[in-house]
Design a protein around this motif. Structure first.
Motif, PDB file in Angstrom:
ATOM      1  N   UNK A 302      43.716  47.167  39.406  1.00  0.00           N
ATOM      2  CA  UNK A 302      43.457  45.778  39.791  1.00  0.00           C
ATOM      3  C   UNK A 302      42.195  45.228  39.145  1.00  0.00           C
ATOM      4  N   UNK A 303      41.608  45.989  38.198  1.00  0.00           N
ATOM      5  CA  UNK A 303      40.393  45.604  37.480  1.00  0.00           C
ATOM      6  C   UNK A 303      39.170  45.541  38.398  1.00  0.00           C
ATOM      7  N   UNK A 304      39.228  46.255  39.517  1.00  0.00           N
ATOM      8  CA  UNK A 304      38.080  46.368  40.402  1.00  0.00           C
ATOM      9  C   UNK A 304      37.561  47.804  40.341  1.00  0.00           C
ATOM     10  N   UNK A 305      36.296  47.959  40.638  1.00  0.00           N
ATOM     11  CA  UNK A 305      35.667  49.272  40.563  1.00  0.00           C
ATOM     12  C   UNK A 305      36.206  50.177  41.674  1.00  0.00           C
ATOM     13  N   UNK A 306      36.405  51.439  41.335  1.00  0.00           N
ATOM     14  CA  UNK A 306      36.940  52.407  42.295  1.00  0.00           C
ATOM     15  C   UNK A 306      35.801  53.063  43.090  1.00  0.00           C
ATOM     16  N   UNK A 314      34.644  48.435  44.618  1.00  0.00           N
ATOM     17  CA  UNK A 314      35.326  47.211  45.064  1.00  0.00           C
ATOM     18  C   UNK A 314      34.865  45.945  44.354  1.00  0.00           C
ATOM     19  N   UNK A 315      33.863  46.064  43.481  1.00  0.00           N
ATOM     20  CA  UNK A 315      33.440  44.880  42.727  1.00  0.00           C
ATOM     21  C   UNK A 315      34.415  44.619  41.580  1.00  0.00           C
ATOM     22  N   UNK A 316      34.609  43.339  41.236  1.00  0.00           N
ATOM     23  CA  UNK A 316      35.325  43.004  40.014  1.00  0.00           C
ATOM     24  C   UNK A 316      34.565  43.603  38.833  1.00  0.00           C
ATOM     25  N   UNK A 319      31.744  41.444  37.508  1.00  0.00           N
ATOM     26  CA  UNK A 319      30.642  41.345  38.465  1.00  0.00           C
ATOM     27  C   UNK A 319      29.861  42.651  38.480  1.00  0.00           C
ATOM     28  N   UNK A 320      30.580  43.752  38.369  1.00  0.00           N
ATOM     29  CA  UNK A 320      29.902  45.058  38.306  1.00  0.00           C
ATOM     30  C   UNK A 320      29.018  45.133  37.077  1.00  0.00           C
ATOM     31  N   UNK A 321      29.480  44.587  35.967  1.00  0.00           N
ATOM     32  CA  UNK A 321      28.670  44.595  34.739  1.00  0.00           C
ATOM     33  C   UNK A 321      27.333  43.898  34.980  1.00  0.00           C
ATOM     34  N   UNK A 322      27.390  42.733  35.622  1.00  0.00           N
ATOM     35  CA  UNK A 322      26.141  41.999  35.890  1.00  0.00           C
ATOM     36  C   UNK A 322      25.187  42.828  36.746  1.00  0.00           C
ATOM     37  N   UNK A 323      25.721  43.476  37.769  1.00  0.00           N
ATOM     38  CA  UNK A 323      24.856  44.228  38.689  1.00  0.00           C
ATOM     39  C   UNK A 323      24.327  45.503  38.036  1.00  0.00           C
ATOM     40  N   UNK A 324      25.138  46.145  37.221  1.00  0.00           N
ATOM     41  CA  UNK A 324      24.679  47.342  36.506  1.00  0.00           C
ATOM     42  C   UNK A 324      23.543  46.967  35.558  1.00  0.00           C
ATOM     43  N   UNK A 325      23.689  45.878  34.836  1.00  0.00           N
ATOM     44  CA  UNK A 325      22.642  45.455  33.907  1.00  0.00           C
ATOM     45  C   UNK A 325      21.353  45.104  34.649  1.00  0.00           C
TER      46      UNK A 325
END
Length: 890
Positions: A302-306, A314-316, A319-325
């Motif tokens: 579903x293109x969400x983080x496992x 559960x992040x898209x 959105x996960x990319x932004x938070x990881x950076x």
């Protein structure tokens, strides 16, 4: 036999479209095919059952229909087989959207009920495109219509799958696939688009475990680092040789991962060290297998983080990319960000960014099949037209990869494989097994995946004819003769048909492939809804008539070239159809006046050395046009054939021959030599035109041949009449040269009248001198009538063919000056030209216009300006010089 005054194709086109179907004239029973009879067969590229007609379909079908009608009229046993494709993803999405409007999901319905709803939708709406194909005038055999999921084709799909499985060409396993999160299925490489997209390259440092040293890697997808299981460097990169066998600490999650050496790493990319995420990158997948690394899936279907993504679960993915950076930046481990253009893979259908995922899928080995396909093309068993596409075909086939044939859908051909819950083994079979052949358990469950739509489409040329059974249709019409298709599905469909056709039947699926270009807008841009430049073929067919659109498209159909479609071409096509209609109306009116009845087309050309000059000339022109058209159609040069017929009908027949012949027709004459010749030319011209403009030629031919009652000695339709062949005996050259001289005299007289602004309706006295020919009285009368002259003729039969013509007109004053009336016409025209020049010059000096207008518009305006100036200069010289009209020619 009177024709309506106005050409109104909407009045008769629907009638003939329906009559062709109801009459059954395009159905050829195999029992009626004689052993020595030539056979021509072709299958329609099956359009999606969800689709509607677009201009590309119309263009392709028009070429196919021209070829089919030509072969049928040559006496060949001809089959054009129609049908539609079940279009797995497209159809499922349509019905899912319908369910969404009812606030229902397919999961709530269940698989069986969902499939029932799709079949219900197909019955209600799936026939729309067939209705549109009938509107085109396509001469298909509707009694043989097929659907890629009808029982016969479903059986063929199962048979092909089992045979490929038994030969070890189909296998199942965990591999990296292109996953579309929106369509929720794996898709093939061919179903992805690659777009160069401006993005970033982020440099992230990883601490060498147990030291204060760091290694920096560059990545375009920082969110996937959560699934890293190694850092890789090139074995020969001296910068990192001391780190071989060490480990690093994964930022954010603190997991220890090894530093490995692998030759796939490019030392020139980024820092020369790369993160390895085997579960989310094709190259990393291969590295992971070689080094036996763990596969950690951090992005789901579903293109969400496992859950494996830890705090980012559960992040898209974006959105996960932004938070990881942000976290990397805060910890100081994001050391550099630089602009970078990346190639993004998107789903061809929905444009969603593809997620590379490891998944259990079904695959087909393609290399063994590709070798046989390439041999077939090299040996000439399959011929490409134009042949410049062969190099592209070979390039792709030589680099072919295994094909992921499974799709995670509910609509389509369900894979004929059953998994045993008891022993975990898989059974592939043509029919559902009652028990597991390995352990005899009844706990069997069929594979939930369906086959890629292109699998069943790849069987289309022979499955539609009854394969795997040895049917009469298959023996008669397979291999098919020709495939006409666009280059955009060269690999999707054409190459797979060749591979599967040879593998399943031992024969090529078709002998010739004509590859056409795309239909683009007037500025050569691809048509798309977002650009707003889509032309709806149904709209233009209603506006101009189907025949007008067909001839316009065919005139543009140079092999392999894209078409820049301009609507003024459709207007020209309608003008041509109207010209033919008006010429026919003139003929039919004069036939009534002359009481011409019961005419039957002669087998031989009704012409001899003593025939009127115009008859010798027109039959020579007809023979040349016929020869060119037959040769062009054999070579798939549809544009050349169409242009030849356009020129013959418009210029030779209408502008010259008919204008002379209407001077010869006499009241109550019956069928004399003039009518015999004229109707023979006219009827043959209709037959030549029929493959290109079927509706209007059927309408006119029926009125000519059958009139108020059926003529049983003639075919019931022009499409069953014999296509003309060129005559073997050319007319004497001297007679043809004489007619050419006649044309030159008339043309020069008309030009002189135009140059001197003489009233075109007024008859003018003229003196004509000729050498090398003495025109007969009927021919002099024709010159006089066509040029509106009263001719005093002097001829010298000996010498080279030549003429001189002098106009003796009261419109010129005695001293050679223009008459007052003519002078006023020239002055009025000059005023209009001066205004046009002023407007054009103003536009070309406008910097805003020049910066925004397309180059073609600017070039066209400059060309017009040059023409205005030339005509104005010519008129000014005429006002200054005046003078009597005189012309000479050879």
């Amino acid at each position: 036999m009177q024709l309506e005054k106005v050409y109104e194709p909407q009045r008769f086109e629907p009638h003939w479209a329906q009559w062709w179907i109801e009459s059954g004239i395009y159905h050829v029973p195999t029992k009626d095919v004689a052993p020595e009879q030539r056979v021509f067969s072709i299958v329609i590229p099956p359009p999606n059952v969800t689709g509607s007609l677009h201009i590309g379909h119309f263009f392709e079908h028009t070429m196919m229909d021209a070829a089919v009608r030509w072969h049928r009229m040559r006496g060949e046993a001809t089959l054009w087989l129609p049908g539609t494709d079940h279009a797995g993803i497209a159809t499922q999405m349509v019905v899912e959207r319908q369910l969404a409007s009812e606030k229902i999901t397919r999961q709530q319905l269940g698989r069986d009920e969902f499939e029932r709803r799709i079949w219900q939708w197909k019955e209600e709406y799936g026939g729309r495109i067939n209705t549109q194909i009938r509107r085109e005038g396509a001469s298909v055999d509707w009694s043989r219509e097929r659907f890629t999921m009808d029982p016969g084709l479903s059986r063929a799909v199962r048979e092909a799958f089992v045979r490929l499985w038994d030969k070890g060409l189909i296998y199942r396993g965990e591999y990296m696939v292109n996953w579309c999160p929106r369509c929720h299925t794996a898709i093939s490489d061919l179903e992805t688009n690659h777009e160069a997209t401006a993005g970033h390259l982020w440099h992230v440092r990883y601490r060498i475990t147990g030291t204060d040293e760091f290694i920096t890697v560059a990545t375009t997808r920082p969110e996937t680092m959560l699934g890293d299981t190694a850092i890789a460097v090139h074995p020969d990169d001296t910068r990192y040789r001391h780190l071989h066998g060490h480990s690093v600490t994964l930022p954010l999650l603190g997991r220890e991962i090894p530093v490995i050496a692998d030759p796939i790493v490019d030392p020139e990319f980024g820092t020369g060290a790369v993160k390895v995420t085997p579960a989310h990158d094709p190259n990393d997948f291969e590295i992971g297998k070689r080094h036996k690394l763990p596969f950690i899936k951090v992005i789901g279907e579903d293109a969400r983080m496992t859950a494996a993504a830890g705090p980012y679960a559960d992040l898209d993915r974006f959105e996960a990319r932004k938070r990881v950076l942000a976290a990397l930046d805060q910890s100081g481990e994001l050391v550099k960000t630089e602009p970078y253009t990346a190639s993004l893979s998107k789903c061809d259908r929905c444009q969603t960014i593809i997620e590379p995922l490891v998944s259990t899928q079904w695959f087909m080995h393609m290399k063994p099949l590709a070798e046989k396909a390439m041999d077939a093309v090299r040996s000439g068993k399959i011929r490409f037209v134009p042949d410049d596409r062969e190099a592209l075909f070979f390039q792709w086939m030589e680099n072919i990869r295994d094909w992921c044939i499974s799709r995670q859908l509910w609509w389509g051909h369900r894979i004929p494989a059953w998994h045993c819950r008891n022993c975990s083994k898989t059974t592939v079979a043509r029919e559902a097994p009652a028990t597991c052949p390995h352990c005899h358990s009844t706990e069997l469950e069929q594979e939930s995946d369906v086959l890629d739509t292109w699998f069943s489409s790849g069987l289309w040329p022979f499955s539609t004819l009854g394969w795997p059974d040895d049917t009469a249709d298959l023996r008669t019409f397979y291999p098919t003769s020709l495939l006409i298709t666009g280059f955009d599905i060269l690999f999707f469909w054409l190459s797979r048909m060749i591979m599967l056709g040879i593998e399943m039947t031992g024969q090529v699926p078709f002998r010739e492939v004509h590859i056409h270009g795309l239909v683009r807008d007037a500025e050569k841009q691809k048509m798309s809804k977002t650009r707003g430049n889509v032309i709806d073929p149904l709209v233009i067919m209603d506006r101009y008539g189907t025949d007008a659109c067909r001839i316009s498209l065919l005139l543009s159909a140079a092999a392999g070239s894209d078409i820049a479609l301009k609507e003024d071409r459709m207007e020209s096509g309608r003008a041509f159809a109207n010209k033919l209609w008006n010429a026919s109306r003139l003929l039919f009116m004069n036939m009534e006046r002359s009481r011409v009845e019961g005419w039957i087309p002669p087998h031989a050309i009704p012409v001899s050395e003593n025939s009127p000059l115009e008859d010798l000339w027109i039959f020579d022109r007809l023979s040349r046009a016929t020869e060119t058209v037959n040769r062009a159609l054999a070579l798939h040069r549809y544009h050349e054939a169409a242009q030849t017929l356009w020129d013959f009908v418009w210029h030779d027949f209408c502008d010259w021959y008919l204008e002379i012949k209407k001077l010869r027709f006499r009241e109550n004459s019956g069928i004399d030599q003039h009518w015999e010749a004229t109707l023979t030319v006219y009827e043959r011209a209709l037959r030549l035109l029929h493959p290109f403009m079927p509706f209007v030629t059927e309408e006119l031919w029926q009125r000519l041949i059958h009139g108020a009652s059926v003529n049983t000695a003639q075919p019931k339709s022009i499409s069953l009449a014999q296509f003309p062949a060129a005559t073997s005996e050319p007319a004497p050259d001297i007679r043809l040269e004489q007619f050419t001289l006649l044309q030159q005299i008339v043309t020069n007289a008309r030009e002189m009248r135009a140059d001197h602004k003489l009233d075109p309706k007024t008859t003018i006295a003229a003196s004509l001198k000729t050498t090398g020919v003495r025109f007969a009285e009927p021919d002099l009368a024709a010159i006089a009538a066509l040029a509106r002259l009263r001719i005093e003729s002097h001829s010298e039969p000996e010498g080279k063919l030549a003429f001189s013509l002098q106009l003796q007109t009261p419109h010129l004053s005695s001293n050679g000056a223009l008459s007052p009336e003519a002078r006023q016409r020239v002055l009025k025209e000059n005023a209009g030209l001066e205004r046009a020049i002023e407007n054009a010059e103003r536009q070309l000096s406008d910097s805003t216009f020049m910066s925004k207008a397309p180059p073609k518009v600017i070039d066209s305006l400059r060309e017009k300006l040059a023409g205005y100036r030339a005509q104005l200069e010519k008129n000014r010289r005429l006002l200054e010089e005046g003078g009597a009209g005189e012309s000479a020619g050879v």
